[in-house]
Design a protein around this motif. Structure first.
Motif, PDB file in Angstrom:
ATOM      1  N   ARG A 177     -11.822   8.228 -20.102  1.00  0.00           N
ATOM      2  CA  ARG A 177     -10.635   8.607 -19.296  1.00  0.00           C
ATOM      3  C   ARG A 177     -10.571   8.204 -17.869  1.00  0.00           C
ATOM      4  NH1 ARG A 177      -7.749  12.961 -22.425  1.00  0.00           N
ATOM      5  NH2 ARG A 177      -7.212  14.150 -20.484  1.00  0.00           N
ATOM      6  N   VAL A 178      -9.867   7.623 -17.569  1.00  0.00           N
ATOM      7  CA  VAL A 178      -9.701   7.029 -16.249  1.00  0.00           C
ATOM      8  C   VAL A 178      -8.161   7.348 -15.664  1.00  0.00           C
ATOM      9  CG1 VAL A 178      -9.529   4.985 -14.775  1.00  0.00           C
ATOM     10  CG2 VAL A 178     -11.110   5.154 -16.605  1.00  0.00           C
ATOM     11  N   ALA A 179      -8.099   7.692 -14.246  1.00  0.00           N
ATOM     12  CA  ALA A 179      -7.274   7.967 -13.733  1.00  0.00           C
ATOM     13  C   ALA A 179      -6.930   7.060 -12.486  1.00  0.00           C
ATOM     14  CB  ALA A 179      -7.066   9.473 -12.792  1.00  0.00           C
ATOM     15  N   VAL A 232       3.050   9.479 -14.393  1.00  0.00           N
ATOM     16  CA  VAL A 232       3.666  10.540 -13.388  1.00  0.00           C
ATOM     17  C   VAL A 232       4.356   9.703 -12.262  1.00  0.00           C
ATOM     18  CG1 VAL A 232       3.534  12.493 -12.217  1.00  0.00           C
ATOM     19  CG2 VAL A 232       2.348  12.056 -14.207  1.00  0.00           C
ATOM     20  N   ASN A 233       5.592   9.875 -12.077  1.00  0.00           N
ATOM     21  CA  ASN A 233       6.190   8.838 -10.765  1.00  0.00           C
ATOM     22  C   ASN A 233       6.659  10.238  -9.895  1.00  0.00           C
ATOM     23  OD1 ASN A 233       5.823   6.288 -11.490  1.00  0.00           O
ATOM     24  ND2 ASN A 233       7.440   6.455 -12.949  1.00  0.00           N
ATOM     25  N   TYR A 234       6.488   9.867  -8.511  1.00  0.00           N
ATOM     26  CA  TYR A 234       6.936  10.593  -7.569  1.00  0.00           C
ATOM     27  C   TYR A 234       7.772   9.639  -6.448  1.00  0.00           C
ATOM     28  CZ  TYR A 234       3.229  13.754  -8.712  1.00  0.00           C
ATOM     29  OH  TYR A 234       2.558  14.393  -9.651  1.00  0.00           O
ATOM     30  N   PRO A 235       9.051   9.351  -6.859  1.00  0.00           N
ATOM     31  CA  PRO A 235       9.951   8.628  -5.946  1.00  0.00           C
ATOM     32  C   PRO A 235      10.372   9.548  -4.768  1.00  0.00           C
ATOM     33  CG  PRO A 235      11.102   9.465  -7.912  1.00  0.00           C
ATOM     34  CD  PRO A 235       9.718   9.810  -8.266  1.00  0.00           C
ATOM     35  N   LEU A 236      10.242   9.113  -3.516  1.00  0.00           N
ATOM     36  CA  LEU A 236      10.306   9.769  -2.284  1.00  0.00           C
ATOM     37  C   LEU A 236      11.581   9.124  -1.585  1.00  0.00           C
ATOM     38  CD1 LEU A 236       6.699  10.627  -1.653  1.00  0.00           C
ATOM     39  CD2 LEU A 236       8.437  12.193  -2.519  1.00  0.00           C
ATOM     40  N   PRO A 237      12.272   9.640  -0.713  1.00  0.00           N
ATOM     41  CA  PRO A 237      13.333   9.048   0.155  1.00  0.00           C
ATOM     42  C   PRO A 237      12.871   8.535   1.145  1.00  0.00           C
ATOM     43  CG  PRO A 237      13.492  11.489   0.468  1.00  0.00           C
ATOM     44  CD  PRO A 237      12.376  11.255  -0.505  1.00  0.00           C
ATOM     45  N   ARG A 289      -0.437   4.423 -23.456  1.00  0.00           N
ATOM     46  CA  ARG A 289      -1.700   4.808 -23.528  1.00  0.00           C
ATOM     47  C   ARG A 289      -2.168   6.203 -22.986  1.00  0.00           C
ATOM     48  NH1 ARG A 289      -5.330  -0.465 -22.328  1.00  0.00           N
ATOM     49  NH2 ARG A 289      -6.945   1.077 -22.253  1.00  0.00           N
ATOM     50  N   SER A 290      -2.997   6.658 -23.663  1.00  0.00           N
ATOM     51  CA  SER A 290      -3.315   8.099 -23.207  1.00  0.00           C
ATOM     52  C   SER A 290      -4.793   8.112 -22.541  1.00  0.00           C
ATOM     53  CB  SER A 290      -3.297   9.125 -24.368  1.00  0.00           C
ATOM     54  OG  SER A 290      -4.191   8.703 -25.507  1.00  0.00           O
ATOM     55  N   ASP A 291      -5.524   7.055 -22.536  1.00  0.00           N
ATOM     56  CA  ASP A 291      -6.817   7.238 -21.961  1.00  0.00           C
ATOM     57  C   ASP A 291      -6.754   6.576 -20.451  1.00  0.00           C
ATOM     58  OD1 ASP A 291      -6.020   4.548 -22.714  1.00  0.00           O
ATOM     59  OD2 ASP A 291      -7.920   3.879 -23.196  1.00  0.00           O
ATOM     60  N   VAL A 292      -5.641   6.405 -19.964  1.00  0.00           N
ATOM     61  CA  VAL A 292      -5.442   6.071 -18.672  1.00  0.00           C
ATOM     62  C   VAL A 292      -4.203   6.870 -18.119  1.00  0.00           C
ATOM     63  CG1 VAL A 292      -5.062   4.162 -16.728  1.00  0.00           C
ATOM     64  CG2 VAL A 292      -6.501   3.824 -18.679  1.00  0.00           C
ATOM     65  N   LEU A 293      -4.438   7.722 -17.169  1.00  0.00           N
ATOM     66  CA  LEU A 293      -3.446   8.644 -16.437  1.00  0.00           C
ATOM     67  C   LEU A 293      -2.898   7.872 -15.359  1.00  0.00           C
ATOM     68  CD1 LEU A 293      -1.888  11.155 -15.966  1.00  0.00           C
ATOM     69  CD2 LEU A 293      -3.487  11.858 -14.644  1.00  0.00           C
ATOM     70  N   THR A 294      -1.741   7.211 -15.330  1.00  0.00           N
ATOM     71  CA  THR A 294      -1.115   6.567 -14.086  1.00  0.00           C
ATOM     72  C   THR A 294      -0.357   7.311 -13.198  1.00  0.00           C
ATOM     73  OG1 THR A 294       0.739   5.776 -15.391  1.00  0.00           O
ATOM     74  CG2 THR A 294      -1.519   4.388 -15.307  1.00  0.00           C
ATOM     75  N   LEU A 295      -0.256   7.499 -11.923  1.00  0.00           N
ATOM     76  CA  LEU A 295       0.635   8.223 -11.090  1.00  0.00           C
ATOM     77  C   LEU A 295       0.883   7.259  -9.908  1.00  0.00           C
ATOM     78  CD1 LEU A 295      -2.604  10.050 -11.617  1.00  0.00           C
ATOM     79  CD2 LEU A 295      -0.905  11.955 -11.447  1.00  0.00           C
ATOM     80  N   SER A 296       2.106   7.380  -9.344  1.00  0.00           N
ATOM     81  CA  SER A 296       2.417   6.606  -8.101  1.00  0.00           C
ATOM     82  C   SER A 296       3.420   7.429  -7.323  1.00  0.00           C
ATOM     83  CB  SER A 296       3.303   5.492  -8.819  1.00  0.00           C
ATOM     84  OG  SER A 296       3.662   4.638  -7.774  1.00  0.00           O
ATOM     85  N   LEU A 297       2.966   7.485  -6.049  1.00  0.00           N
ATOM     86  CA  LEU A 297       3.841   8.116  -5.038  1.00  0.00           C
ATOM     87  C   LEU A 297       4.497   6.847  -4.316  1.00  0.00           C
ATOM     88  CD1 LEU A 297       1.433  10.100  -5.523  1.00  0.00           C
ATOM     89  CD2 LEU A 297       1.705  10.854  -3.064  1.00  0.00           C
ATOM     90  N   HIS A 298       5.759   6.921  -4.123  1.00  0.00           N
ATOM     91  CA  HIS A 298       6.437   5.499  -3.702  1.00  0.00           C
ATOM     92  C   HIS A 298       8.020   5.801  -3.142  1.00  0.00           C
ATOM     93  CE1 HIS A 298       7.003   5.880  -8.201  1.00  0.00           C
ATOM     94  NE2 HIS A 298       8.287   5.691  -7.677  1.00  0.00           N
ATOM     95  N   GLY A 299       8.482   4.809  -2.483  1.00  0.00           N
ATOM     96  CA  GLY A 299       9.877   5.069  -2.071  1.00  0.00           C
ATOM     97  C   GLY A 299      10.772   4.903  -3.356  1.00  0.00           C
ATOM     98  N   ASP A 300      11.774   5.557  -3.420  1.00  0.00           N
ATOM     99  CA  ASP A 300      12.822   5.689  -4.581  1.00  0.00           C
ATOM    100  C   ASP A 300      13.224   4.487  -4.714  1.00  0.00           C
ATOM    101  OD1 ASP A 300      14.973   6.262  -6.083  1.00  0.00           O
ATOM    102  OD2 ASP A 300      15.720   8.163  -4.829  1.00  0.00           O
ATOM    103  N   PRO A 301      13.232   3.987  -6.132  1.00  0.00           N
ATOM    104  CA  PRO A 301      13.440   2.807  -6.570  1.00  0.00           C
ATOM    105  C   PRO A 301      15.096   2.623  -6.590  1.00  0.00           C
ATOM    106  CG  PRO A 301      12.830   4.140  -8.534  1.00  0.00           C
ATOM    107  CD  PRO A 301      12.325   4.677  -7.167  1.00  0.00           C
TER     108      PRO A 301
END
Length: 343
Positions: free
Chosen positions: A189-191, A246-251, A210-222
């Motif tokens: 498993r890789v994050a 997991v996405n974290y869209p921020l203003p 896929r479940s073997d890679v967890l993807t998370l992104s902090l970013h400007g609201d699309p």
């Protein structure tokens, strides 16, 4: 901390970028890595070494083979068509267009494989992309072999490159290729934690089922920020990958206090996932004076970011993504590494 870098990353210097209705000098330019290397040497952050060659096999484990072949021949075919400027797409398959064959003409193929129109191709593009992935793979091998952290000073960046599309200055997805390398070498498993101002839409596309890679992104609201269209909080994966994106869209105007709350939540999710390795898509275009972002982080904040990442307690690879040609890019990128090393 080992830094993997090559002076040959400077060879790709495009002349044109489509920005705000004008052709301007590209924000993604060789000076970006110059500032970072200069700061790394000033701070004596660690050894700097060149990359090893890794061939195309690791790339084809992630990217569509026809797409990679397109990158290989695009400039040749552009010139053969009689065009004198840099290769810039100007036509795309749009909504309600039935899916058809990939066009034969280079103009059509550019649009088929491009996700945006700001990124020019030139004679050095494909070799630069190959060099960039070699930098990332050399650095990930260092982490896998030693357990010690490493920094892949990649240029061009990679996190906007999807399985079969380029854009946002990205052609080969360096973090995705690195994550697959770790899995191929025995990790389960890789994050991937993307802290660039812009959503890691290519990385999401590659691992979304896929479940073997967890993807998370902090970013400007699309809704308001490039690359638009992807990066919303309700995009959580599909099929086997449900719950692993997991996405974290921020203003616009997000400051460090608010940004750090999202980071802490992402860190908690990484710990719950319990990966064997953490890959940081390191963008420092969250900086208050970056020319193409709208967050307000300050240089000292990047020291704290590095310290928070260190406390996760995982073998960690940093891969350079965004952060544009203001001198503080060097300070900010190296501050993350310093904060990590000193925590």
């Amino acid at each position: 901390m080992l830094i993997v870098h090559s002076d040959a990353t400077r060879d790709r210097r495009t002349l044109t970028e489509l920005f705000a209705g004008q052709l301007v000098a590209p924000f993604e330019c060789p000076e970006r890595v110059d500032y970072i290397i200069e700061r790394a040497r000033t701070e004596s952050i660690g050894e700097i070494r060149g990359p090893d060659e890794h061939g195309l096999e690791p790339v084809l484990a992630i990217h569509d083979a026809d797409y990679i072949d397109f990158l290989r021949v695009a400039w040749r075919d552009w010139q053969a068509a009689g065009y004198e400027g840099e290769a810039i797409p100007n036509i795309w398959p749009t909504r309600r267009m039935p899916g058809g064959p990939i066009p034969r003409h280079i103009e059509g193929r550019l649009g088929y494989y491009a996700l945006a129109g700001e990124t020019s191709l030139n004679a050095d593009t494909f070799e630069a992309a190959l060099l960039s992935k070699d930098i990332a793979l050399t650095a990930v091998d260092q982490v896998l072999d030693s357990g010690a952290p490493a920094f892949a000073l990649c240029r061009p960046p990679g996190h906007h490159a999807a399985r079969d599309q380029y854009g946002g200055y990205c052609f080969i997805n360096n973090v995705a290729v690195s994550a697959q390398r770790a899995l191929d070498r025995g990790h389960q498993r890789v994050a991937i934690l993307d802290i660039d101002f812009h959503h890691g839409n290519g990385t999401q596309d590659i691992f979304y089922e896929r479940s073997d890679v967890l993807t998370l992104s902090l970013h400007g609201d699309p809704m308001d920020e490039f690359p638009y269209f992807l990066g919303f909080a309700n995009e959580t994966g599909r099929g086997e990958g449900e719950g692993y994106n997991v996405n974290y869209p921020l203003p616009s105007g997000t400051d460090y206090a608010r940004w750090a709350q999202a980071l802490d939540d992402a860190i908690a999710r990484v710990r719950d996932f319990a990966p064997d390795m953490l890959i940081i898509a390191l963008g420092v275009d969250t900086f208050e004076n970056d020319p193409i972002s709208s967050f307000t982080l300050q240089s000292d904040d990047y020291l704290d970011i590095g310290a928070r990442l260190k406390r996760i307690g995982l073998p960690t690879l940093f891969v350079m993504e965004g952060g544009y040609a203001v001198e503080e890019i060097g300070v900010n990128a190296i501050n993350v590494l310093k904060g990590f090393d000193n925590a």
